[in-house]
Design a protein around this motif. Structure first.
Motif, PDB file in Angstrom:
ATOM      1  N   ALA A 102       0.805  -1.296   0.027  1.00 46.82           N
ATOM      2  CA  ALA A 102      -0.053   0.045   0.093  1.00 46.82           C
ATOM      3  C   ALA A 102       0.854   1.250   0.016  1.00 46.82           C
ATOM      4  O   ALA A 102       1.905   1.523   0.844  1.00 46.82           O
ATOM      5  CB  ALA A 102      -0.920   0.026   0.929  1.00 46.82           C
ATOM      6  N   GLY A 103       0.476   2.240  -0.685  1.00 47.46           N
ATOM      7  CA  GLY A 103       0.947   3.571  -0.710  1.00 47.46           C
ATOM      8  C   GLY A 103       1.969   3.476  -1.946  1.00 47.46           C
ATOM      9  O   GLY A 103       2.808   4.655  -2.067  1.00 47.46           O
ATOM     10  N   ASP A 104       2.397   2.234  -2.527  1.00 53.55           N
ATOM     11  CA  ASP A 104       3.528   2.356  -3.453  1.00 53.55           C
ATOM     12  C   ASP A 104       2.714   1.982  -4.850  1.00 53.55           C
ATOM     13  O   ASP A 104       2.261   1.030  -4.916  1.00 53.55           O
ATOM     14  CB  ASP A 104       4.539   1.434  -3.164  1.00 53.55           C
ATOM     15  CG  ASP A 104       5.833   1.499  -3.847  1.00 53.55           C
ATOM     16  OD1 ASP A 104       5.717   1.629  -4.980  1.00 53.55           O
ATOM     17  OD2 ASP A 104       6.754   1.268  -3.097  1.00 53.55           O
ATOM     18  N   ALA A 129      -0.207  -3.442  -7.870  1.00 56.96           N
ATOM     19  CA  ALA A 129       0.383  -2.298  -6.858  1.00 56.96           C
ATOM     20  C   ALA A 129      -0.466  -1.679  -5.830  1.00 56.96           C
ATOM     21  O   ALA A 129      -1.678  -1.885  -6.094  1.00 56.96           O
ATOM     22  CB  ALA A 129       0.949  -1.085  -7.938  1.00 56.96           C
ATOM     23  N   ASP A 130      -0.008  -0.921  -4.957  1.00 55.69           N
ATOM     24  CA  ASP A 130      -0.908  -0.131  -3.914  1.00 55.69           C
ATOM     25  C   ASP A 130      -1.902  -1.115  -3.365  1.00 55.69           C
ATOM     26  O   ASP A 130      -2.840  -0.641  -3.211  1.00 55.69           O
ATOM     27  CB  ASP A 130      -1.458   1.084  -4.550  1.00 55.69           C
ATOM     28  CG  ASP A 130      -1.826   2.021  -3.590  1.00 55.69           C
ATOM     29  OD1 ASP A 130      -1.676   1.973  -2.490  1.00 55.69           O
ATOM     30  OD2 ASP A 130      -2.612   2.801  -4.017  1.00 55.69           O
ATOM     31  N   ALA A 131      -1.278  -2.228  -2.891  1.00 60.87           N
ATOM     32  CA  ALA A 131      -2.165  -3.501  -2.370  1.00 60.87           C
ATOM     33  C   ALA A 131      -2.174  -3.112  -0.751  1.00 60.87           C
ATOM     34  O   ALA A 131      -1.197  -3.168  -0.180  1.00 60.87           O
ATOM     35  CB  ALA A 131      -1.691  -4.799  -2.750  1.00 60.87           C
ATOM     36  N   PRO A 132      -3.503  -3.130  -0.183  1.00 59.98           N
ATOM     37  CA  PRO A 132      -3.574  -2.773   1.270  1.00 59.98           C
ATOM     38  C   PRO A 132      -3.091  -4.244   1.827  1.00 59.98           C
ATOM     39  O   PRO A 132      -3.185  -5.447   1.431  1.00 59.98           O
ATOM     40  CB  PRO A 132      -5.064  -2.966   1.446  1.00 59.98           C
ATOM     41  CG  PRO A 132      -5.757  -2.428   0.084  1.00 59.98           C
ATOM     42  CD  PRO A 132      -4.829  -2.860  -0.973  1.00 59.98           C
ATOM     43  N   ARG A 160       5.961  -0.936   5.584  1.00 55.56           N
ATOM     44  CA  ARG A 160       4.630  -1.584   5.389  1.00 55.56           C
ATOM     45  C   ARG A 160       5.063  -3.322   5.262  1.00 55.56           C
ATOM     46  O   ARG A 160       4.261  -4.185   5.888  1.00 55.56           O
ATOM     47  CB  ARG A 160       3.827  -1.212   4.205  1.00 55.56           C
ATOM     48  CG  ARG A 160       3.567   0.288   4.182  1.00 55.56           C
ATOM     49  CD  ARG A 160       2.120   0.334   4.123  1.00 55.56           C
ATOM     50  NE  ARG A 160       1.720   2.063   4.928  1.00 55.56           N
ATOM     51  CZ  ARG A 160       1.689   2.974   3.905  1.00 55.56           C
ATOM     52  NH1 ARG A 160       1.857   2.868   2.752  1.00 55.56           N
ATOM     53  NH2 ARG A 160       1.203   4.147   4.646  1.00 55.56           N
TER      54      ARG A 160
ATOM     55  N   GLU B  11      -5.843   8.690  -1.465  1.00 53.99           N
ATOM     56  CA  GLU B  11      -5.537   7.371  -0.500  1.00 53.99           C
ATOM     57  C   GLU B  11      -4.960   6.053  -1.170  1.00 53.99           C
ATOM     58  O   GLU B  11      -5.194   5.790  -2.389  1.00 53.99           O
ATOM     59  CB  GLU B  11      -7.034   6.763  -0.070  1.00 53.99           C
ATOM     60  CG  GLU B  11      -7.625   8.083   1.078  1.00 53.99           C
ATOM     61  CD  GLU B  11      -7.171   7.922   2.326  1.00 53.99           C
ATOM     62  OE1 GLU B  11      -6.600   6.861   2.926  1.00 53.99           O
ATOM     63  OE2 GLU B  11      -7.150   8.859   3.227  1.00 53.99           O
ATOM     64  N   THR B  12      -4.248   5.511  -0.354  1.00 60.31           N
ATOM     65  CA  THR B  12      -4.071   4.209  -0.705  1.00 60.31           C
ATOM     66  C   THR B  12      -4.913   3.476  -1.322  1.00 60.31           C
ATOM     67  O   THR B  12      -5.983   3.216  -0.868  1.00 60.31           O
ATOM     68  CB  THR B  12      -3.247   3.440   0.513  1.00 60.31           C
ATOM     69  OG1 THR B  12      -2.034   4.232   0.704  1.00 60.31           O
ATOM     70  CG2 THR B  12      -2.757   2.074   0.243  1.00 60.31           C
ATOM     71  N   GLY B  13      -4.725   2.740  -2.595  1.00 66.50           N
ATOM     72  CA  GLY B  13      -5.528   1.887  -3.203  1.00 66.50           C
ATOM     73  C   GLY B  13      -6.686   2.538  -3.980  1.00 66.50           C
ATOM     74  O   GLY B  13      -7.467   1.900  -4.631  1.00 66.50           O
ATOM     75  N   GLU B  14      -6.700   3.883  -4.073  1.00 63.81           N
ATOM     76  CA  GLU B  14      -7.722   4.609  -4.684  1.00 63.81           C
ATOM     77  C   GLU B  14      -7.053   4.710  -6.318  1.00 63.81           C
ATOM     78  O   GLU B  14      -5.715   5.425  -6.264  1.00 63.81           O
ATOM     79  CB  GLU B  14      -8.015   5.950  -4.157  1.00 63.81           C
ATOM     80  CG  GLU B  14      -8.866   6.200  -3.518  1.00 63.81           C
ATOM     81  CD  GLU B  14      -9.177   7.660  -2.978  1.00 63.81           C
ATOM     82  OE1 GLU B  14     -10.429   8.108  -3.258  1.00 63.81           O
ATOM     83  OE2 GLU B  14      -8.488   8.226  -2.232  1.00 63.81           O
TER      84      GLU B  14
END
Lengths: 214, 274
Positions: A102-104, A129-132, A160, B11-14
């Motif tokens: 997440a965030g990447d 990508a950007d996976a929780p 993370r 947000e993350t994931g958005e």
């Protein structure tokens, strides 16, 4: 060169050429000639795939060559499989959940690793990508994954991976965690309690296989 | 664009495209910030807005409506003071042996997006961050069919033997192939620092005589107390872009990390050059 050395060399070349048809035929010939499957694998095909890894690191080979080489290896291994029993584990494959944390939003490296693992017989569940972090855990549970592969390309997002390591440990899931990405190192992997670290896609396949072997 | 939207709270994931309807004021403000910083061209928030990429982000079936909305917001922010480029990124689908994509499939993906951007009033189309020449050519052909001017950039890595994409395309032959496919301005973006991109532009100019675009990242990402920062400051970034112009780049801009401050300094540097 003796017949056997010539055959082993042709096996190596079939991997370098990424020719799955030729590698399959060579594997069949080895069986017909009475060559030990393990000898063919360890002295013929595996040196080829190692050389492919070196050529990739040198910038001589690229993603398509990596994938075709891995497919050529798979095709030979499929011929030997019925004769191997539990003698060898190089054909072991498993299920891997792969994603960038997440965030990447960087996904090229992750795609590369996923592609290489798939070419080596792993079943890949790509969560992108950007996976929780919860998604890594949920999917790993859902498919009873052997491996969770988490990429991070930013110094900010690599933390993370640490969170994911502790979430995995608490979840009771059996999957092992492999981490990678530009800022990530073996020391970092060790510090956060990840089971494995790979600094490139070729290395990732070896690490993944070792982890699955336990 | 993505960097700025993250600073604004994406947000993350958005998917950035989800903000086209959820946070249109912020998207428009980001465009306005870039326009006011001195951009000649601003571009839509549609990097991931091919049908396949949107579907992967949970926005299935919304290609036309999202691209139209993105054009509307960018044009409104521009107010006619800048050109507006419709932005197009990779589909995420790979060709064999890596994946199962076909040229027809990718052409259709890009054509759907390009037509939506053209209908929305794009002045030009800017295809970016392509890492496989075959996919880039599909995009150029589809974009070309709209009749608009087409810019196309690919992303190259610095390897031991030189500069290559991850599938092994080289700079010179890629730029030539993209031009032959119908792109008017071709070049490089993303992945590398301005210093590395400068050497790539020098290589490009040595073997390619058409118009070149250069859009480096603002250095390498670093952790800071305020979040992610890139390690090249706006003034140094602008100096690098000037060097790229000297080296033969015809169009310059910024990729990851290049917030409006970077564009402002670049504008200043370009205007003050002797």
């Amino acid at each position: 060169m003796s017949d056997q050395l010539g055959l082993l060399n042709d096996m190596r070349l079939s991997i370098l050429d990424g020719d799955a048809e030729v590698s399959r035929q060579l594997a069949e010939r080895a069986l017909a000639d009475g060559l030990e499957p393990l000898t063919a694998i360890e002295e013929g095909f595996v040196p080829g795939i190692h050389e492919v890894g070196v050529l990739w690191e040198e910038g001589e080979y690229f993603l398509p060559e990596l994938v075709t080489a891995a497919e050529a290896l798979q095709s030979a291994m499929a011929v030997f499989q019925p004769f191997l029993g539990d003698k060898v584990s190089v054909t072991e494959s498993g299920r891997a959940v792969i994603g960038t944390v997440a965030g990447d939003i960087h996904d090229i490296g992750m795609t590369l690793v996923g592609t290489m693992l798939a070419a080596h017989g792993f079943t890949i569940l790509d969560i992108g990508a950007d996976a929780p972090l919860e998604t890594f855990i949920e999917k790993a549970r859902e498919v009873d994954a052997d491996l969770v592969c988490a990429s991070a390309l930013l110094t900010t997002t690599m933390t993370r991976q640490r969170d994911l390591a502790s979430m995995l440990a608490k979840s009771g899931i059996r999957a092992k965690l492999m981490v990678g990405g530009a800022p990530v190192s073996a020391e970092w992997a060790n510090e956060i309690g990840a089971h494995g670290y790979a600094d490139n896609a070729v290395h990732a396949v070896n690490v993944a296989k070792e982890l699955i072997r336990g | 664009m993505g960097t700025l939207l993250m600073q604004m709270g994406l947000e993350t994931g958005e998917a950035p495209e989800s903000w086209l309807f959820k946070e249109p004021e912020k998207v428009e403000q980001a465009h306005r910030d870039y326009a006011e910083a001195g951009s000649d061209i601003i571009q839509t928030n549609t990097f991931g807005a091919t049908p396949a990429k949107l579907a992967a982000a949970g926005l299935e079936g919304q290609c036309e409506i999202l691209n139209a909305r993105a054009m509307e917001l960018a044009r409104s922010a521009s107010g006619g003071k800048t050109l507006v480029a419709g932005n197009i990124g990779p589909t995420g689908k790979l060709f064999p042996p890596m994946g199962t994509a076909t040229e027809d499939e990718l052409f259709t993906e890009f054509r759907t997006q390009a037509e939506a951007l053209a209908s929305g009033g794009a002045d030009l189309l800017n295809i970016e961050t392509m890492f496989d020449l075959r996919e880039a050519i599909c995009a150029v052909r589809a974009a070309n069919a709209t009749g608009l001017v087409v810019f196309t950039s690919m992303t190259f890595d610095k390897l031991k033997r030189g500069h290559f994409t991850m599938v092994g395309d080289r700079i010179g032959s890629s730029l030539t192939a993209l031009r032959n496919a119908g792109a008017q301005v071709v070049g490089l973006n993303c992945s590398v620092t301005p210093a590395t991109m400068l050497s790539m532009i020098q290589e490009a100019r040595e073997c390619f005589d058409g118009s070149i675009i250069a859009q480096p990242n603002a250095g390498d990402p670093q952790q800071s107390p305020d979040g992610i920062e890139y390690d090249v400051d706006p003034v140094s970034f602008a100096a690098y872009l000037l060097d790229m112009v000297e080296a033969g780049a015809d169009v310059v801009g910024g990729c990851c990390g290049s917030t409006p401050d970077f564009i402002r300094e670049t504008r200043k540097a370009l205007d003050n050059r002797g």
